[in-house]
Each structure stands twice: as C-alpha cells, then as structure tokens.
Design a protein around this motif. Structure first.
Motif, PDB file in Angstrom:
ATOM      1  N   TRP A   1      39.549   2.087  76.924  1.00  0.00           N
ATOM      2  CA  TRP A   1      40.478   2.718  77.848  1.00  0.00           C
ATOM      3  C   TRP A   1      41.900   2.295  77.487  1.00  0.00           C
ATOM      4  CZ3 TRP A   1      38.658   2.686  83.643  1.00  0.00           C
ATOM      5  CH2 TRP A   1      37.392   3.302  83.736  1.00  0.00           C
ATOM      6  N   GLU A   2      42.844   3.208  77.659  1.00  0.00           N
ATOM      7  CA  GLU A   2      44.252   2.866  77.474  1.00  0.00           C
ATOM      8  C   GLU A   2      44.992   3.102  78.780  1.00  0.00           C
ATOM      9  OE1 GLU A   2      47.081   3.473  73.864  1.00  0.00           O
ATOM     10  OE2 GLU A   2      47.343   5.239  75.133  1.00  0.00           O
ATOM     11  N   LEU A   3      45.607   2.041  79.299  1.00  0.00           N
ATOM     12  CA  LEU A   3      46.418   2.128  80.505  1.00  0.00           C
ATOM     13  C   LEU A   3      47.852   2.417  80.079  1.00  0.00           C
ATOM     14  CD1 LEU A   3      43.847   0.384  81.190  1.00  0.00           C
ATOM     15  CD2 LEU A   3      45.233  -0.660  82.986  1.00  0.00           C
ATOM     16  N   ARG A   4      48.457   3.448  80.688  1.00  0.00           N
ATOM     17  CA  ARG A   4      49.782   3.899  80.271  1.00  0.00           C
ATOM     18  C   ARG A   4      50.729   3.933  81.466  1.00  0.00           C
ATOM     19  NH1 ARG A   4      47.741   9.560  77.868  1.00  0.00           N
ATOM     20  NH2 ARG A   4      46.893   9.594  79.990  1.00  0.00           N
ATOM     21  N   ALA A   5      51.973   3.540  81.248  1.00  0.00           N
ATOM     22  CA  ALA A   5      52.971   3.564  82.325  1.00  0.00           C
ATOM     23  C   ALA A   5      54.329   3.961  81.770  1.00  0.00           C
ATOM     24  CB  ALA A   5      53.065   2.201  83.009  1.00  0.00           C
ATOM     25  N   ALA A   6      55.072   4.728  82.591  1.00  0.00           N
ATOM     26  CA  ALA A   6      56.424   5.148  82.212  1.00  0.00           C
ATOM     27  C   ALA A   6      57.258   5.358  83.474  1.00  0.00           C
ATOM     28  CB  ALA A   6      56.371   6.427  81.380  1.00  0.00           C
ATOM     29  N   ALA A   7      57.256   4.347  84.341  1.00  0.00           N
ATOM     30  CA  ALA A   7      58.079   4.362  85.558  1.00  0.00           C
ATOM     31  C   ALA A   7      57.818   5.578  86.437  1.00  0.00           C
ATOM     32  CB  ALA A   7      59.558   4.275  85.200  1.00  0.00           C
ATOM     33  N   GLY A   8      56.613   6.147  86.360  1.00  0.00           N
ATOM     34  CA  GLY A   8      56.247   7.256  87.230  1.00  0.00           C
ATOM     35  C   GLY A   8      56.615   8.632  86.709  1.00  0.00           C
ATOM     36  N   PHE A   9      57.177   8.744  85.498  1.00  0.00           N
ATOM     37  CA  PHE A   9      57.553  10.049  84.953  1.00  0.00           C
ATOM     38  C   PHE A   9      56.319  10.764  84.423  1.00  0.00           C
ATOM     39  CE2 PHE A   9      58.977  12.659  81.277  1.00  0.00           C
ATOM     40  CZ  PHE A   9      59.709  13.602  81.975  1.00  0.00           C
ATOM     41  N   THR A  10      55.789  11.670  85.181  1.00  0.00           N
ATOM     42  CA  THR A  10      54.604  12.490  84.927  1.00  0.00           C
ATOM     43  C   THR A  10      53.318  11.670  84.966  1.00  0.00           C
ATOM     44  OG1 THR A  10      54.526  12.376  82.496  1.00  0.00           O
ATOM     45  CG2 THR A  10      55.945  14.052  83.477  1.00  0.00           C
ATOM     46  N   ARG A  11      52.281  12.287  85.448  1.00  0.00           N
ATOM     47  CA  ARG A  11      50.982  11.613  85.533  1.00  0.00           C
ATOM     48  C   ARG A  11      50.423  11.269  84.152  1.00  0.00           C
ATOM     49  NH1 ARG A  11      50.750  15.065  89.984  1.00  0.00           N
ATOM     50  NH2 ARG A  11      49.993  14.133  91.930  1.00  0.00           N
ATOM     51  N   ARG A  12      50.659  12.159  83.178  1.00  0.00           N
ATOM     52  CA  ARG A  12      50.053  11.922  81.864  1.00  0.00           C
ATOM     53  C   ARG A  12      50.574  10.660  81.202  1.00  0.00           C
ATOM     54  NH1 ARG A  12      51.237  15.739  78.245  1.00  0.00           N
ATOM     55  NH2 ARG A  12      52.870  16.646  79.521  1.00  0.00           N
ATOM     56  N   ALA A  13      51.810  10.287  81.510  1.00  0.00           N
ATOM     57  CA  ALA A  13      52.360   9.052  80.956  1.00  0.00           C
ATOM     58  C   ALA A  13      52.135   7.866  81.875  1.00  0.00           C
ATOM     59  CB  ALA A  13      53.853   9.216  80.688  1.00  0.00           C
ATOM     60  N   ASN A  14      51.477   8.099  83.000  1.00  0.00           N
ATOM     61  CA  ASN A  14      51.236   7.037  83.987  1.00  0.00           C
ATOM     62  C   ASN A  14      49.797   7.093  84.477  1.00  0.00           C
ATOM     63  OD1 ASN A  14      54.114   5.796  84.815  1.00  0.00           O
ATOM     64  ND2 ASN A  14      54.337   7.984  84.371  1.00  0.00           N
ATOM     65  N   SER A  15      48.875   7.139  83.531  1.00  0.00           N
ATOM     66  CA  SER A  15      47.457   7.222  83.876  1.00  0.00           C
ATOM     67  C   SER A  15      46.620   6.580  82.782  1.00  0.00           C
ATOM     68  CB  SER A  15      47.040   8.690  84.060  1.00  0.00           C
ATOM     69  OG  SER A  15      47.294   9.436  82.881  1.00  0.00           O
ATOM     70  N   VAL A  16      45.380   6.310  83.122  1.00  0.00           N
ATOM     71  CA  VAL A  16      44.435   5.742  82.156  1.00  0.00           C
ATOM     72  C   VAL A  16      43.845   6.876  81.328  1.00  0.00           C
ATOM     73  CG1 VAL A  16      42.307   4.436  81.864  1.00  0.00           C
ATOM     74  CG2 VAL A  16      43.869   3.890  83.749  1.00  0.00           C
ATOM     75  N   LEU A  17      43.802   6.681  80.019  1.00  0.00           N
ATOM     76  CA  LEU A  17      43.114   7.617  79.129  1.00  0.00           C
ATOM     77  C   LEU A  17      41.822   6.943  78.675  1.00  0.00           C
ATOM     78  CD1 LEU A  17      43.115  10.311  77.628  1.00  0.00           C
ATOM     79  CD2 LEU A  17      44.265   9.154  75.724  1.00  0.00           C
ATOM     80  N   PRO A  18      40.667   7.343  79.232  1.00  0.00           N
ATOM     81  CA  PRO A  18      39.403   6.694  78.870  1.00  0.00           C
ATOM     82  C   PRO A  18      38.684   7.456  77.759  1.00  0.00           C
ATOM     83  CG  PRO A  18      39.107   8.011  80.860  1.00  0.00           C
ATOM     84  CD  PRO A  18      40.506   8.281  80.340  1.00  0.00           C
ATOM     85  N   LEU A  19      38.677   6.890  76.571  1.00  0.00           N
ATOM     86  CA  LEU A  19      38.022   7.550  75.441  1.00  0.00           C
ATOM     87  C   LEU A  19      36.839   6.708  74.955  1.00  0.00           C
ATOM     88  CD1 LEU A  19      41.084   8.932  73.452  1.00  0.00           C
ATOM     89  CD2 LEU A  19      39.544  10.143  74.999  1.00  0.00           C
TER      90      LEU A  19
END
Length: 374
Positions: free
Chosen positions: A111-129
């Motif tokens: 899993w990759e946890l991603r954050a960008a100060a709340g700018f869009t969900r895609r940059a502030n969500s977990v990508l589970p691969l």
C-alpha cells in the motif's frame, strides 16, 4: 443474457467461489410475470448468513438472498477489448499515480499512503496495489492515524471492473463502515488517431509549455491553487500544459494538461471558456497534446471521467476511448474509535462542502465547460 433457454438452470456456485467472477439468476416473487428473473454478473465478494454480495463492474454491490437463486455459475474474466491498447489494472494505476503525485508518501507493505495538504482525493488517499503486510484492521488503523497526524481524513482508492481490481477490498471496507464518496472511470484509447484528428479551429494556435502560468491557472476549475497544488499539477515524468489564447489577455479560450510516461499519455484539466463551447476547442487542445506525446514515443492514451458527465463521455467515445475500469474513494467512518470526528485538511472541507469542492477540483468545473476529472 448469461443463461439461454437451453441452459439447465442450476446453482453451480458455493461460498468457496468468493473472489471469483460469477453470473447468477434470481427470482423476484413480487415482480411482474415478465420480470420475475433478474441476471447479475460480477465478483462474488461474500456469502454470509444466506446472503450473496456481488460487486458489479461499476462498483455497485448487489445483495441476493440464497433462497432467491435460480441459477449460478463461475464465468471467465471479461474478454479483452478489441479497440485500443491492452493494459492491466495495475499498470494503469501506477501510470495514473505517477501523473498526479503527492508531496508526501509512505509505504505499508504494498500500500502507498499519499498526502498533499488535501488537494484532491487522488493525492490524499491510499493506493493499495497488493497486501499491506499486516491484518486489514491493523492496516486501516495505521492509515487513519497517518492521515489524522496530517489533519486529513483517511481515504482508500480502490477499483472495480477489470482483472486484478479490488472488489473484495471494497466489500471489506464497506463492512467496516467506510463510505464510498466518489466514483469515476478510467478510459483508454489509441493515441495516433487522436493526434491525427483535423483541427476544427486552425486559426487558434495552441501554446504548449512545461509550467502552468497565471493565465492557465485562471481558467483551471479549482481556484486558489497554492504551492502544494502547483507541485501536484507539475508532477509526472514529462508534463505539458496547453493553452488556447482567448480574445482577452490572460483569459484562455481553452486549456489542458498531459503527462507522457513511456507508452502512455494521460490527459487532464481539459476546460473551455463557456462562451466558446461547441467549437471544437477541447479537441484542438487534446490533438495538440497528443502530437507532442507521439513525438516523445507514446502510443496509448488514458483519462478519467465521471459517470454522469454526459458531454465528456460523448466527446471521448467519439475519439475512440473506451472504459477500462471504475475507481472509487472510500472515506473512513464518520467517527474514530475514540468518538472524535476526523479533522479535514484545508482544501477539503466537511460534508456537502467537501463533496462540492471535490466535484469542482477532481471531477469537474463550475465556470468552465469540463471534459475531464482533474
């Protein structure tokens, strides 16, 4: 129909088939005679207490009482599409992630946890691969804490409808109270036909640049773009911004964004001045970006679009794009185990404000004609 008149109706699936793609027919005693039978195709995500849960390609979950089953069988994965490039879900997920990168990330297993100060969900969500490397409840607890430490709600991005997508994870999240807030679709197509399209507006030159200038940002649907958002917009292997100048200085007629990554070109933020709609400017922008991507060696294209964006879907269908899979964002339950409401980030807001902001930021615009989800 999955079951022909010559097919012997029998239930040939069991709880051991959870995780497989199935086709079932059920009987609805209350429906009119002509509609008593209903067919459902999707991934069998659970079979508990006499109820089957089947997740359709769109991500919709259908609950079917075992007692209503008339027939059921395991079916092969959806056949490969004849149009457009061949691609796996994982390949597309990784390409899309590289085209919209966060400013902070951390690994938890696969899993990759991603954050960008709340700018869009895609940059502030977990990508589970893959697997997180720990039990699911432990992984979700870590996810909630990680985002809470950054003043953000926890989101998990999942996908349905293609080989290797995450129907089972969707069901597990829903069983734990996670709320699906946003769904969209990934579309793919061949790049060359797009680049070869005749320009409907030959007198309107398209200016390509490596950075989004003030004019481009002025047309961009999400207002108040700050430093973090600029980093996200500028992220990717080879990023291009397109601008069709308008009649007034600093007010473009249309804009777009493209990220070239190997054989793939990803399109985003295709927006047109409302006063100039239906003049082919969206096609002009995408064709110019496609030609640049072809020059860099790309051959395939992808984009993301809302299910209810009829104008965009018609445009992209005409360009030869087809749906590959659906993707969804699940938000943590409203209250944490300690009973406190999660704190949202500065760009997200709460409740209806958050939904409206995301529709304006990730999945559409308000002051412009929108064609793409970013």
């Amino acid at each position: 129909m999955e079951f022909s008149a010559h097919f012997r109706l029998e239930v040939r699936i069991t709880p051991a088939d959870v995780g497989k793609r199935v086709s079932v027919r059920r009987l609805d005693e209350d429906a009119p005679t002509s509609e008593k039978f209903t067919d459902t195709v999707g991934v069998l995500t659970s079979w508990d207490d006499g109820v089957l849960l089947i997740t359709r390609r769109s991500g919709e979950s259908v609950r079917i009482p075992e007692s209503a089953l008339v027939a059921g069988k395991v079916v092969p994965a959806a056949p490969a599409r004849r149009r457009g490039p061949a691609a796996s879900y994982e390949e597309l997920a990784r390409v899309a992630a590289r085209a919209w990168q966060p400013v902070e990330r951390e690994r938890l297993g696969e899993w990759e946890l991603r954050a960008a100060a709340g700018f869009t969900r895609r940059a502030n969500s977990v990508l589970p691969l893959g697997a997180p490397g720990v039990p699911l409840d432990e992984a979700l607890s870590f996810v909630r804490e990680w985002y809470a430490a950054r003043g953000l709600p926890a989101y998990v991005q999942t996908a349905t409808g293609a080989a290797g997508t995450q129907e089972l994870l969707c069901a597990e999240l829903e069983a734990r109270g996670w709320i699906r807030e946003v769904s969209a679709e990934m579309w793919i197509g061949a790049l060359a036909p797009l680049g070869d399209r005749p320009d409907p507006e030959p007198d309107r030159p398209v200016v390509l640049s490596r950075a989004a200038d003030e004019a481009w940002l002025g047309r961009y649907q999400r207002k108040g773009v700050g430093e973090v958002a600029l980093k996200v917009l500028g992220s990717g292997p080879s990023v291009w911004f397109a601008t069709v100048p308008g009649t007034e200085p600093g007010s473009p007629a249309a804009i777009g964004r493209c990220v070239v990554d190997g054989r793939w070109a990803g399109f985003a933020a295709v927006e047109v001045d409302p006063a100039l709609r239906r003049q082919g400017l969206a096609t002009t922008v995408m064709a110019a970006l496609a030609r640049r991507a072809l020059d860099e060696g790309a051959s395939a294209a992808w984009l993301q679009v809302e299910a209810d964006n009829a104008g965009a879907r018609a445009l992209y269908t005409g360009m030869g794009f087809t749906t590959h899979h659906a993707y969804h964002h699940y938000r943590q339950p409203a209250a944490t185990p300690g009973g406190e409401e999660p704190v949202d980030g500065p760009s997200i807001g709460t409740g209806h404000e958050r939904a409206a902001a995301d529709r304006g930021g990730e999945f559409g615009g308000t002051a412009t004609e929108r064609y793409r989800s970013v």
